[in-house]
Design a protein around this motif. Structure first.
Motif, PDB file in Angstrom:
ATOM      1  N   ASP A 142       7.549 -33.637  17.085  1.00  0.00           N
ATOM      2  CA  ASP A 142       8.857 -32.466  17.615  1.00  0.00           C
ATOM      3  C   ASP A 142      10.270 -33.127  16.957  1.00  0.00           C
ATOM      4  O   ASP A 142      10.473 -34.553  17.619  1.00  0.00           O
ATOM      5  CB  ASP A 142       8.645 -32.245  18.390  1.00  0.00           C
ATOM      6  N   GLU A 143      11.500 -32.327  17.179  1.00  0.00           N
ATOM      7  CA  GLU A 143      12.678 -32.798  16.784  1.00  0.00           C
ATOM      8  C   GLU A 143      13.291 -33.592  17.834  1.00  0.00           C
ATOM      9  O   GLU A 143      13.789 -34.677  18.069  1.00  0.00           O
ATOM     10  CB  GLU A 143      13.725 -31.812  16.638  1.00  0.00           C
ATOM     11  N   ASN A 144      12.564 -33.924  19.410  1.00  0.00           N
ATOM     12  CA  ASN A 144      13.251 -34.347  20.638  1.00  0.00           C
ATOM     13  C   ASN A 144      12.415 -35.866  20.692  1.00  0.00           C
ATOM     14  O   ASN A 144      12.448 -36.544  21.579  1.00  0.00           O
ATOM     15  CB  ASN A 144      12.484 -33.733  21.974  1.00  0.00           C
ATOM     16  N   GLY A 145      11.077 -36.458  19.434  1.00  0.00           N
ATOM     17  CA  GLY A 145      10.305 -37.210  19.502  1.00  0.00           C
ATOM     18  C   GLY A 145       9.409 -37.310  20.249  1.00  0.00           C
ATOM     19  O   GLY A 145       8.998 -38.290  20.436  1.00  0.00           O
ATOM     20  N   PHE A 165      -0.990 -33.726  19.378  1.00  0.00           N
ATOM     21  CA  PHE A 165      -1.971 -32.670  18.275  1.00  0.00           C
ATOM     22  C   PHE A 165      -2.203 -32.166  18.806  1.00  0.00           C
ATOM     23  O   PHE A 165      -1.750 -31.039  19.853  1.00  0.00           O
ATOM     24  CB  PHE A 165      -2.714 -33.898  19.034  1.00  0.00           C
ATOM     25  N   SER A 166      -2.972 -31.292  17.569  1.00  0.00           N
ATOM     26  CA  SER A 166      -3.373 -30.167  17.214  1.00  0.00           C
ATOM     27  C   SER A 166      -4.681 -29.773  16.592  1.00  0.00           C
ATOM     28  O   SER A 166      -4.766 -30.621  15.196  1.00  0.00           O
ATOM     29  CB  SER A 166      -2.480 -28.872  16.622  1.00  0.00           C
ATOM     30  N   ASP A 167      -5.967 -28.873  16.177  1.00  0.00           N
ATOM     31  CA  ASP A 167      -6.156 -28.613  15.632  1.00  0.00           C
ATOM     32  C   ASP A 167      -6.118 -27.643  14.250  1.00  0.00           C
ATOM     33  O   ASP A 167      -6.544 -27.449  12.979  1.00  0.00           O
ATOM     34  CB  ASP A 167      -7.937 -28.374  16.431  1.00  0.00           C
ATOM     35  N   GLU A 168      -4.474 -27.068  14.146  1.00  0.00           N
ATOM     36  CA  GLU A 168      -4.026 -26.509  12.996  1.00  0.00           C
ATOM     37  C   GLU A 168      -3.262 -27.754  12.946  1.00  0.00           C
ATOM     38  O   GLU A 168      -2.148 -27.866  13.345  1.00  0.00           O
ATOM     39  CB  GLU A 168      -3.303 -25.238  14.337  1.00  0.00           C
ATOM     40  N   PRO A 169      -3.006 -26.919  11.211  1.00  0.00           N
ATOM     41  CA  PRO A 169      -1.616 -27.603  10.205  1.00  0.00           C
ATOM     42  C   PRO A 169      -1.032 -27.273  10.510  1.00  0.00           C
ATOM     43  O   PRO A 169      -0.092 -26.478  11.068  1.00  0.00           O
ATOM     44  CB  PRO A 169      -2.289 -27.664   9.248  1.00  0.00           C
ATOM     45  N   VAL A 170       0.427 -27.634  11.181  1.00  0.00           N
ATOM     46  CA  VAL A 170       2.350 -27.774  11.271  1.00  0.00           C
ATOM     47  C   VAL A 170       2.356 -28.569   9.858  1.00  0.00           C
ATOM     48  O   VAL A 170       2.905 -29.327  10.317  1.00  0.00           O
ATOM     49  CB  VAL A 170       2.155 -28.330  12.663  1.00  0.00           C
ATOM     50  N   LYS A 171       4.164 -28.089   9.567  1.00  0.00           N
ATOM     51  CA  LYS A 171       5.248 -28.543   8.503  1.00  0.00           C
ATOM     52  C   LYS A 171       4.606 -29.930   9.472  1.00  0.00           C
ATOM     53  O   LYS A 171       5.338 -30.642  10.743  1.00  0.00           O
ATOM     54  CB  LYS A 171       6.089 -27.935   9.214  1.00  0.00           C
ATOM     55  N   ASN A 172       4.901 -31.165   8.265  1.00  0.00           N
ATOM     56  CA  ASN A 172       4.495 -32.416   8.252  1.00  0.00           C
ATOM     57  C   ASN A 172       4.072 -33.129   9.383  1.00  0.00           C
ATOM     58  O   ASN A 172       4.245 -34.512   9.551  1.00  0.00           O
ATOM     59  CB  ASN A 172       6.384 -33.014   9.353  1.00  0.00           C
ATOM     60  N   ALA A 173       2.858 -32.112   9.330  1.00  0.00           N
ATOM     61  CA  ALA A 173       1.757 -33.221  10.406  1.00  0.00           C
ATOM     62  C   ALA A 173       0.878 -33.857   9.997  1.00  0.00           C
ATOM     63  O   ALA A 173       0.893 -33.679   8.488  1.00  0.00           O
ATOM     64  CB  ALA A 173       1.098 -31.996  11.293  1.00  0.00           C
TER      65      ALA A 173
END
Length: 184
Positions: A25-28, A32-40
């Motif tokens: 994230d923006e704070n560094g 981890f997740s089982d769902e895709p996120v932007k830039n993952a």
């Protein structure tokens, strides 16, 4: 019905092997997740990152140590009364006495202990080495504990233990306590 069940099983299997995504994230902070996120990005697991549990090897005891190999109905027990001590005076106005025995080797499961007071059996046979008696008359009593089979065959017996029970006499005059007056 069968088709629906097969679809449910196939869908649940796909979730069991879900893809893992990693992103920052923006704070560094790493997530981890089982769902895709932007830039993952997809995380690839190597064989050495998987959990592998190895159970210890089971070692069976030697056959001669198991109760099946021993003739348990001819076991030689050593049985002693540990408490109360010989000729001990117990003070209990309720007539409560606790008898504790020590037995060696440990009592096998089909065997039981029986408590005798003044030659009379007290209560049911039991596996525990702790006997609690209530409402015993005052005076001298002799206790013996016996180890027996389920058929009643005696395997061992403790030495007799003489105990004195002290109870307040019933003939003593009762102490009258003053009662508060009712001022009605």
């Amino acid at each position: 019905m069968r088709v629906g069940l097969i679809l449910i099983v196939l869908l649940s299997m796909s979730y069991a092997h879900a893809t893992v995504y990693k992103w920052i994230d923006e704070n560094g902070k790493v997530h981890f997740s089982d769902e895709p996120v932007k830039n993952a990005e997809v995380v690839e697991f190597k064989k050495n990152t998987q959990n592998n549990i190895k159970l210890p090897e089971i070692i069976e005891p030697p056959i001669e140590d198991t109760p099946d190999a021993i003739d348990i109905n001819n076991t030689k027990y050593e049985l002693n009364i540990v408490s109360p001590s010989e000729e001990e005076t117990i003070r209990s106005n309720e007539g409560n006495i606790t008898i504790i025995a020590d037995i060696s080797p440990q009592l096998f499961s089909p065997h039981k202990l029986v408590l005798y007071m003044d030659g009379e059996k007290q209560g049911a046979s039991q596996s525990s080495n702790l006997f609690k008696l209530k409402g015993i008359d005052r005076g001298e009593h002799t206790f013996t504990i016996k180890a027996v089979t389920k058929n009643g065959k005696q395997l061992a017996s403790s030495k007799p233990r003489k105990v004195f029970l002290h109870r307040t006499s019933l003939n003593q005059p009762k102490i009258l306590r003053p009662q508060p007056r009712n001022n009605n």
